[in-house]
Design a protein around this motif. Structure first.
Motif, mmCIF file in Angstrom:
data_model
loop_
_atom_site.group_PDB
_atom_site.id
_atom_site.type_symbol
_atom_site.label_atom_id
_atom_site.label_comp_id
_atom_site.label_asym_id
_atom_site.label_seq_id
_atom_site.Cartn_x
_atom_site.Cartn_y
_atom_site.Cartn_z
ATOM 1 N N ASP A 157 23.515 77.157 13.683
ATOM 2 C CA ASP A 157 23.674 76.528 12.370
ATOM 3 C C ASP A 157 24.747 77.173 11.494
ATOM 4 O O ASP A 157 24.466 77.640 10.395
ATOM 5 C CB ASP A 157 22.332 76.520 11.628
ATOM 6 C CG ASP A 157 22.290 75.387 10.589
ATOM 7 O OD1 ASP A 157 22.602 74.241 10.959
ATOM 8 O OD2 ASP A 157 21.963 75.657 9.414
ATOM 9 N N SER A 207 13.253 75.173 6.389
ATOM 10 C CA SER A 207 13.217 73.708 6.325
ATOM 11 C C SER A 207 12.101 73.194 5.429
ATOM 12 O O SER A 207 12.247 72.162 4.767
ATOM 13 C CB SER A 207 13.060 73.124 7.734
ATOM 14 O OG SER A 207 11.799 73.463 8.298
ATOM 15 N N SER A 283 20.697 71.965 12.655
ATOM 16 C CA SER A 283 19.399 71.510 12.151
ATOM 17 C C SER A 283 19.561 70.269 11.297
ATOM 18 O O SER A 283 20.468 70.182 10.467
ATOM 19 C CB SER A 283 18.722 72.610 11.321
ATOM 20 O OG SER A 283 17.576 72.103 10.660
ATOM 21 N N SER A 286 18.542 71.596 7.588
ATOM 22 C CA SER A 286 19.157 72.800 7.048
ATOM 23 C C SER A 286 19.641 72.548 5.630
ATOM 24 O O SER A 286 20.346 71.572 5.372
ATOM 25 C CB SER A 286 20.335 73.236 7.924
ATOM 26 O OG SER A 286 21.094 74.254 7.293
ATOM 27 N N SER A 315 14.833 69.303 14.419
ATOM 28 C CA SER A 315 14.134 68.989 13.164
ATOM 29 C C SER A 315 12.920 69.881 12.945
ATOM 30 O O SER A 315 12.254 69.775 11.921
ATOM 31 C CB SER A 315 13.701 67.517 13.160
ATOM 32 O OG SER A 315 12.833 67.256 14.248
ATOM 33 N N TRP A 316 12.647 70.771 13.897
ATOM 34 C CA TRP A 316 11.464 71.629 13.798
ATOM 35 C C TRP A 316 11.744 72.964 13.082
ATOM 36 O O TRP A 316 10.892 73.857 13.078
ATOM 37 C CB TRP A 316 10.869 71.889 15.181
ATOM 38 C CG TRP A 316 11.853 72.042 16.312
ATOM 39 C CD1 TRP A 316 12.228 71.077 17.204
ATOM 40 C CD2 TRP A 316 12.586 73.226 16.673
ATOM 41 N NE1 TRP A 316 13.136 71.576 18.100
ATOM 42 C CE2 TRP A 316 13.377 72.895 17.801
ATOM 43 C CE3 TRP A 316 12.664 74.520 16.167
ATOM 44 C CZ2 TRP A 316 14.216 73.805 18.424
ATOM 45 C CZ3 TRP A 316 13.504 75.435 16.776
ATOM 46 C CH2 TRP A 316 14.266 75.090 17.889
ATOM 47 N N GLY A 317 12.886 73.059 12.497
ATOM 48 C CA GLY A 317 13.223 74.248 11.721
ATOM 49 C C GLY A 317 14.547 74.031 11.028
ATOM 50 O O GLY A 317 15.308 73.118 11.375
ATOM 51 N N CYS A 321 15.791 78.392 12.097
ATOM 52 C CA CYS A 321 14.857 77.718 13.008
ATOM 53 C C CYS A 321 14.206 78.693 13.983
ATOM 54 O O CYS A 321 13.062 78.477 14.405
ATOM 55 C CB CYS A 321 15.567 76.594 13.757
ATOM 56 S SG CYS A 321 16.996 77.119 14.740
ATOM 57 N N GLU A 324 11.151 79.861 12.135
ATOM 58 C CA GLU A 324 10.132 78.866 11.811
ATOM 59 C C GLU A 324 9.354 78.388 13.029
ATOM 60 O O GLU A 324 8.151 78.144 12.939
ATOM 61 C CB GLU A 324 10.786 77.678 11.106
ATOM 62 C CG GLU A 324 11.354 78.028 9.737
ATOM 63 C CD GLU A 324 11.819 76.799 9.002
ATOM 64 O OE1 GLU A 324 10.956 76.014 8.551
ATOM 65 O OE2 GLU A 324 13.045 76.603 8.875
ATOM 66 N N ASP A 325 10.034 78.222 14.144
ATOM 67 C CA ASP A 325 9.351 77.783 15.371
ATOM 68 C C ASP A 325 9.908 78.573 16.545
ATOM 69 O O ASP A 325 10.698 78.073 17.337
ATOM 70 C CB ASP A 325 9.557 76.279 15.590
ATOM 71 C CG ASP A 325 8.570 75.712 16.604
ATOM 72 O OD1 ASP A 325 8.158 76.462 17.510
ATOM 73 O OD2 ASP A 325 8.213 74.526 16.491
ATOM 74 N N PHE A 329 12.357 77.503 19.931
ATOM 75 C CA PHE A 329 13.661 78.168 19.963
ATOM 76 C C PHE A 329 13.800 79.029 21.215
ATOM 77 O O PHE A 329 14.833 78.978 21.904
ATOM 78 C CB PHE A 329 13.838 79.037 18.715
ATOM 79 C CG PHE A 329 15.117 79.831 18.704
ATOM 80 C CD1 PHE A 329 16.301 79.257 18.260
ATOM 81 C CD2 PHE A 329 15.138 81.134 19.152
ATOM 82 C CE1 PHE A 329 17.493 79.979 18.279
ATOM 83 C CE2 PHE A 329 16.318 81.872 19.162
ATOM 84 C CZ PHE A 329 17.493 81.283 18.718
#
Length: 357
Positions: A157, A207, A283, A286, A315-317, A321, A324-325, A329
């Motif tokens: 990102d 996110s 992301s 983001s 879209s999961w972070g 990211c 967050e997940d 990742f």
């Protein structure tokens, strides 16, 4: 996901050519540290010393601890090296060296320092993951020293240019840090009310704060939100705030588009063409970049030739990211890097992790 820790493990260190001590996590060294981040006495066998190297480079105001939920997944396959950049974490905080080029030189010195520990004839592969500013450091490294020795790089990102320009619009540049006026505002706030500046960064990088979904209320409770904020704010406040503002000034002004095409991309011909494989992770949520900005790097690397670069928007972070997940990742990265107990980049599980380009 376990709560974050602000306590650094026992770290290794070396001194740069300008006298700055940099500290780094090394999962191949017996530190007796907290096994929760994959650094303990169980990973000091000869076989662990023979694993490929994986360097993980954090972003602006972070530290090696941002990877604490990822390192355990990579340690079975790699000897993970996670440095604290100068001015960050437990590394020295000098008054000078707030340029991306200096951080790239620090990376070069770290690589050389570790290469000198290898037995001749038994050199191992090197792979790298960079998040945000960490991407720019890898791009600068390649422009100065080529992409060697890295066989694989993952960019998380980061657009190749943060600023808004006539040929680089709002669909690709940084959402907020994209002009001299926005930079000056950040630098002023860092100098006068640093916590305010960093809380704004945190809101853009997670996110569930940048682009909240109805499901986030259930998935991300108030305790988790408080822990995340306390962790990232604590890491950010370790630095010299004026120095950090100057680093952002250098980072924001740099345009890596041509350099990426020349170093990671087709180059000037077969003799200069990099063989380093590239994965770009962007992301959809983001608060730092529209996904098109980071994914633009894929086209620069490909240069119209082959599939050596892949890109995915998740879209999961958000910008962070990996924090967050970490489960998704880690699986994505292990598949790309070539390990992970049979994970296949073209398999349904990995293809289902995001929108691929």
């Amino acid at each position: 996901m376990p709560p974050p820790t602000s306590t650094p493990p026992k770290m290794q260190s070396f001194k740069t050519n300008d006298g700055v001590t940099l500290r780094y996590i090394d999962t191949g060294i017996d530190t007796g540290a907290d096994a929760s981040i994959g650094v303990d006495g169980d990973d000091t066998s000869i076989s662990s010393r023979e694993k490929p190297w994986l360097v993980m480079i954090h972003g602006f105001t972070g530290s090696s601890l941002v990877w604490q939920h990822n390192i355990p997944a990579f340690t079975p396959y790699y000897r993970v090296i996670a440095p604290d950049l100068r001015g960050h974490g437990e590394s020295d905080k000098p008054e000078h060296g707030f340029q991306v080029s200096r951080l790239a030189m620090d990376l070069r010195e770290l690589v050389c320092h570790l290469q000198n520990t290898e037995e001749k004839g038994k050199e191992r592969e090197w792979k790298a993951i960079g998040g945000s500013l960490g991407c720019s450091i890898l791009w600068c490294y390649a422009s100065l020293f080529t992409t060697t020795p890295f066989t694989h790089t993952i960019f998380i990102d980061q657009s190749p240019l943060q600023n808004l320009l006539p040929d680089w619009g709002l669909t690709h540049c940084n959402r907020g840090m994209n002009s001299p006026s926005s930079l000056l505002s950040l630098q002023t706030t860092l100098a006068t009310s640093p916590a305010t500046a960093h809380l704004g960064t945190i809101s853009a990088c997670l996110s569930y704060l940048a682009f909240p979904l109805p499901s986030d209320e259930e998935k991300v409770g108030q305790e988790r939100r408080r822990e995340d904020e306390e962790f990232f704010l604590g890491q950010a406040l370790k630095g010299n705030q004026v120095w950090l503002g100057r680093l952002m000034g250098d980072h924001t002004a740099l345009d890596w588009r041509g350099s990426i095409a020349a170093t990671f991309g087709p180059g000037l011909g077969p003799s200069t063409r990099s063989q380093t494989k590239v994965l770009v992770i962007a992301s959809e949520r983001s608060g730092c970049f529209p996904a098109a900005g980071p994914l633009f790097v894929v086209g620069l690397v490909r240069g119209g030739r082959g599939e050596r670069a892949r890109g995915v928007s998740v879209s999961w972070g958000g910008h962070w990211c990996y924090w967050e997940d970490p489960g998704r990742f880690n699986r994505l990265c292990l598949a790309f890097l070539g390990d992970g107990e049979g994970l296949d980049m073209d398999g349904e599980e990995i293809r289902g992790l995001g929108r691929w380009v």
